[in-house]
Design a protein around this motif. Structure first.
Motif, short mmCIF file in Angstrom:
data_model
loop_
_atom_site.label_atom_id
_atom_site.label_comp_id
_atom_site.label_asym_id
_atom_site.label_seq_id
_atom_site.Cartn_x
_atom_site.Cartn_y
_atom_site.Cartn_z
N PHE A 46 0.74 -1.34 0.14
CA PHE A 46 -0.06 0.06 0.02
C PHE A 46 1.02 1.30 -0.02
O PHE A 46 1.78 1.31 0.73
N THR A 47 0.57 2.02 -0.98
CA THR A 47 1.84 3.24 -1.20
C THR A 47 0.74 4.55 -1.05
O THR A 47 -0.16 4.57 -1.94
N ALA B 46 -1.99 -4.94 5.15
CA ALA B 46 -2.40 -6.31 4.51
C ALA B 46 -1.67 -7.46 5.27
O ALA B 46 -0.54 -7.13 6.01
N ASN B 47 -2.01 -8.53 5.03
CA ASN B 47 -1.42 -9.59 5.90
C ASN B 47 -0.21 -9.85 5.86
O ASN B 47 0.53 -10.49 6.87
N ARG B 48 0.66 -9.60 4.80
CA ARG B 48 2.03 -10.28 4.68
C ARG B 48 2.79 -8.63 4.93
O ARG B 48 4.08 -8.84 4.69
N LYS C 248 1.28 -2.24 14.70
CA LYS C 248 0.39 -2.95 13.73
C LYS C 248 -0.68 -3.24 14.82
O LYS C 248 -0.66 -4.07 15.69
N THR C 249 -1.99 -2.73 14.36
CA THR C 249 -2.97 -3.55 14.98
C THR C 249 -3.73 -4.62 14.03
O THR C 249 -3.03 -5.24 13.26
N SER C 250 -4.98 -4.96 14.28
CA SER C 250 -5.44 -5.96 13.44
C SER C 250 -5.35 -5.69 11.98
O SER C 250 -5.50 -6.65 11.17
N ASP C 251 -5.99 -4.43 12.01
CA ASP C 251 -5.86 -4.14 10.15
C ASP C 251 -5.46 -2.86 9.82
O ASP C 251 -5.68 -2.17 8.90
N ARG C 252 -4.66 -2.31 10.78
CA ARG C 252 -3.75 -0.96 10.49
C ARG C 252 -2.61 -0.99 10.81
O ARG C 252 -2.21 -1.50 11.83
#
Length: 830
Positions: A774-775, A793-795, A810-814
């Motif tokens: 993500f850029t 993202a997961n990776r 890093k949280t669950s999605d951020r």
């Protein structure tokens, strides 16, 4: 997204009863101070506030220029910016000028002991009469009777409202029981501060008279006896008593906001098509509010016609459109022998000009300048009766837009072409509906409504870079509020949003006290929750509009949606009170909010179902009872997942108004894919349906079948104008005046998005790509910092700013960056 405190405190069981009693006592002692406006002892804050809101002083604090005493007795003095009246017989100090329609504000301080005063308005002076001054008076009653704020007819007909045998004429005695009951209500009976300053506000518009005392409405009455007259203040005649007056202000009505901020723009047609020998169809490409300037036809005889329309049917202007879709016809004269052009006004709809409401009471319509001649929304015109060729240069549309509107101030583009079309529709909807100078409800009544205005305000901030209209609309609505329950807290939202956008603390200070009456605290109980009486349940509580959009909501005395709005209003009052230095108020609002939140969760959450009920006394759960708490951050962390999972199974089972909050809640809690899917869904309940219909301004409802009388020019249907830049691009102010921004993109499956977000410090440029990494390329204006949160993202294993690894959590999605960003940077999560 509001971040909730994850730490709690344990209280020993033995202390709970004691703490409960202390809490109840504290709540009672602070309730009054935060439920209605406070009038400061020295009066300077009120003076500045009135000037800020466009009022004209009636007293120069130096002498009595503009005033006179028609009596041979009585004395008036100027003391410390106040008027002091002294006398041993009743007298009135009156203005030299007469006034017709106005809003008048006067502060009165009664002396100790027996005392009675009042504010005269539309009154008369007969120098030869024994009682020289007579007419309407707003009563200031220092006795135990407590009729302050009543309407009295001095030296003429006696008490009008309330009325009483022996002191009222027969027609007024018909409502004696009702009016006395109204003044026995504690809210009115206790409105007067017997030992302090009291603000009387009198509004006269045509035959409609309203009186407010310290923010409490006391009288609404229609009377045709006097349409104009003098203003006056009273000494009741008690020897040795001094009556004090200050902050005497007036605003003459009607106001016409468009005079100072709206311009007419000449627009050429995009096409001119000959229908037959007698009719030419002219298309201006988009709907706008305006009229036309037409080249004078020098030949021919008789009258021609101009048909204005928002809708076509079979290639012609629809002359019998459905609902309140607009059509009108005006005439022009042929063969007059005149040179030049004619302005052909649109027909006048009486609803758009009513000031007092001839058939039903409502706030005044917002008038447009007389010099414009009447305007209406239209895209097409048919010229009927024009002889010979009709050329495009023979006609222009004079379209009304905000004078300083900047089309280049904002932009949005993403990988979904339907979303791009939705953005263009919604942005233009905001521009086109600036025509009145304040935000109005489309073209039905041309009246500002609080919820409409708030949604319009949010979108205006993200569409343009000059947005004084938001503050103007707030001031209009403070003086011309409407009836729905949840619309009142929207005034708190409007003030908070304006402060966050502009950072103007002085503006906020001047309006803070007026917000106290908008939180619904006057309807709350000891548990902090708002109660709805039968009339509230049947009429005032909105939940959603139109009624069929409520997802089966069941109305009860304790209503989940109403209370969600109440709590959110209290939370925002906490922030604003702290900002202007009202720390005691802030603590009181905070305590009240915590009390209400605890009761809200305990009373309204269905533990078995894992979602919220519509209210106490029903097991029904609408989406509204769940997405409003979600949008307002009221759901405890351990309950969030269940509510979100339930909402994600739902379609757009709400109106275009409520969709603002539904999508806000989804975007702010990780459900951005669902939010975008709802915007572009197939069927007739999405913005995709609007753009595919060919409309050029957003609608009041999803389709005519959901609201047969809907307007086709309603800005509250333009929520994506703020949702796309706020949530998809991800730019929101985190501190007042945008000194610090939150940049939190919500891609929702989009491959890229880019755009420009206007702020008071200059535009923010955002360009992100959602690929294997993500850029985000971000350009902030000078003077702004930003806190950045990127999708994780997961990776992805880390965050890089301009190629350099930086600290991020890093949280669950951020990914949440530790340090704030300035200037122009490229940030990658990879």
């Amino acid at each position: 997204m509001r971040h909730q405190d994850i730490f709690g405190k344990l209280v020993a069981p033995a202390l709970i009863p004691l703490l409960f009693l202390v809490n109840c006592f504290a709540q009672e002692s602070t309730h009054n101070s935060i439920s209605k406006p406070t009038i400061e002892q020295d009066g300077s804050a009120e003076f500045e506030a009135m000037v800020s809101r466009g009022y004209t002083p009636l007293f120069n604090a130096k002498d009595f220029t503009g005033w006179r005493n028609p009596y041979s007795h009585g004395e008036a003095k100027v003391v410390d910016d106040e008027i002091h009246l002294l006398a041993d017989k009743k007298f009135f100090l009156v203005t030299e000028k007469k006034y017709a329609d106005f809003r008048l504000s006067v502060e009165i301080h009664l002396p100790e002991g027996a005392a009675n005063s009042g504010v005269m308005f539309r009154c008369h002076v007969d120098p030869d009469a024994q009682k020289k001054v007579f007419g309407y008076q707003a009563e200031c009653d220092g006795s135990d009777r407590r009729w302050s704020g009543g309407l009295y007819d001095e030296a003429r007909r006696g008490w009008i409202w309330p009325s009483t045998a022996g002191r009222s004429e027969e027609p007024f005695l018909e409502h004696e029981e009702e009016s006395k009951a109204a003044f026995a209500d504690p809210a009115i009976a206790n409105a007067l501060d017997r030992n302090g300053w009291n603000r009387f506000v009198v509004t006269c518009i045509e035959d409609r008279i309203t009186i407010e005392l310290n923010g409490v409405p006391t009288v609404t009455f229609r009377d045709t006896t006097d349409a104009s007259g003098y203003l006056g203040i009273q000494h009741h005649g008690e020897q040795g008593q001094t009556y004090r007056f200050r902050n005497l202000f007036i605003k003459e009505l009607p106001e016409i906001p468009a005079e100072d901020s709206i311009s007419l723009t000449d627009q050429s047609p995009v096409s001119v098509k000959k229908i037959d020998e007698n009719v030419t169809l002219v298309d201006f490409g988009k709907v706008a509010f305006g009229n036309v300037a037409l080249r004078v036809p020098r030949s021919g005889r008789g009258m021609g016609k101009v048909h204005f329309g928002e809708k076509l049917v079979d290639g012609r202007v629809d002359r019998e459109p459905p609902g309140t879709v607009r059509y009108g016809v005006s005439e022009f004269r042929k063969g007059s022998g005149e040179f030049g052009t004619w302005i052909v006004p649109t027909p006048v709809d009486v609803r758009n000009t009513e000031q007092a409401g001839a058939t039903r009471a409502h706030p005044p319509a917002v008038l447009t300048p007389k010099s414009w001649l009447p305007v209406m929304p239209f895209r097409w015109v048919e010229i009927e009766g024009w002889e010979g060729e009709f050329k495009p240069e023979y006609i222009v549309r004079r379209a009304a837009f905000a004078s300083d509107w900047n089309d280049d101030a904002s932009s949005f583009e993403c990988s979904d072409e339907t979303l791009n079309r939705i953005w263009e529709l919604c942005k233009y909807s905001i521009k086109a509906t600036t025509f009145a100078g304040v935000y109005v409800d489309g073209d039905r009544e041309r009246i500002p409504y609080e919820a409409d205005a708030y949604l319009n305000q949010l979108s205006h901030y993200y569409a343009d870079d000059e947005v004084e209209m938001a503050a103007k609309t707030f001031d209009w609505l403070i003086e011309n509020g409407t009836w729905p329950t949840e619309w009142a807290p929207h005034m708190v939202f409007m003030a908070h949003a304006e402060w966050m956008y502009s950072g103007d603390l002085e503006w906020l200070k001047h309006r803070y006290e007026s917000l106290k009456a908008k939180t619904l605290m006057h309807r709350s109980g000891e548990d902090g929750l708002v109660r709805s009486a039968e009339i509230d349940q049947n009429r005032h509580d909105i939940v959603d509009w139109p009624q069929k959009e409520r997802d089966g909501f069941v109305f009860t005395e304790i209503n989940t949606v109403v209370n969600a709005f109440h709590i959110e209003a209290l939370e925002r009052m906490v922030e604003m009170a702290r900002a202007i230095g009202k720390s005691e108020d802030a603590e009181a609002f905070a305590a009240r909010a915590e009390l209400a939140k605890a009761a809200f969760q305990m009373t309204l959450f269905d533990e078995a179902a894992g979602i919220y009920r519509d209210g106490v006394g029903t097991d029904h759960s609408s989406i509204h009872a769940n997405f409003f708490p979600l949008a307002f951050g009221l759901i405890p962390q351990d309950k969030l997942a269940g509510v979100i999972e339930w909402l994600e199974q739902k379609d757009m089972q709400c109106s275009v108004y409520a969709a603002q909050y539904f999508l806000d809640g989804l975007f702010n809690h990780g459900s951005d894919q669902k939010a975008i899917d709802l915007m572009v869904a197939d069927g007739d309940r999405s913005w995709k349906h609007m753009v595919n219909s060919g409309t050029t301004i957003s609608w009041e409802a999803w389709d005519l079948k959901y609201k047969p009388n809907q307007d086709w020019n309603h800005a509250w249907g333009a929520a994506p104008a703020n949702l796309l830049p706020r949530c998809v691009l991800g730019a929101q102010p985190e501190t007042p005046g945008w000194t610090n921004a939150m940049i939190r993109p919500c891609p929702g499956g989009l491959k890229y998005a880019r755009g420009r977000v206007p702020t008071v410090l200059g535009p923010i440029e955002i360009d992100w790509k959602n690929e294997s990494t993500f850029t985000l390329t971000l350009a902030l204006p000078k003077g702004m910092t930003a806190r950045v949160e990127l999708p994780a993202a997961n990776r992805t294993t880390g965050v890089f700013v301009d190629g350099v690894s930086v600290q991020a959590m890093k949280t669950s999605d951020r990914w949440i960056l530790k340090d704030k960003i300035t200037g122009t940077v490229t940030i990658e999560a990879k």
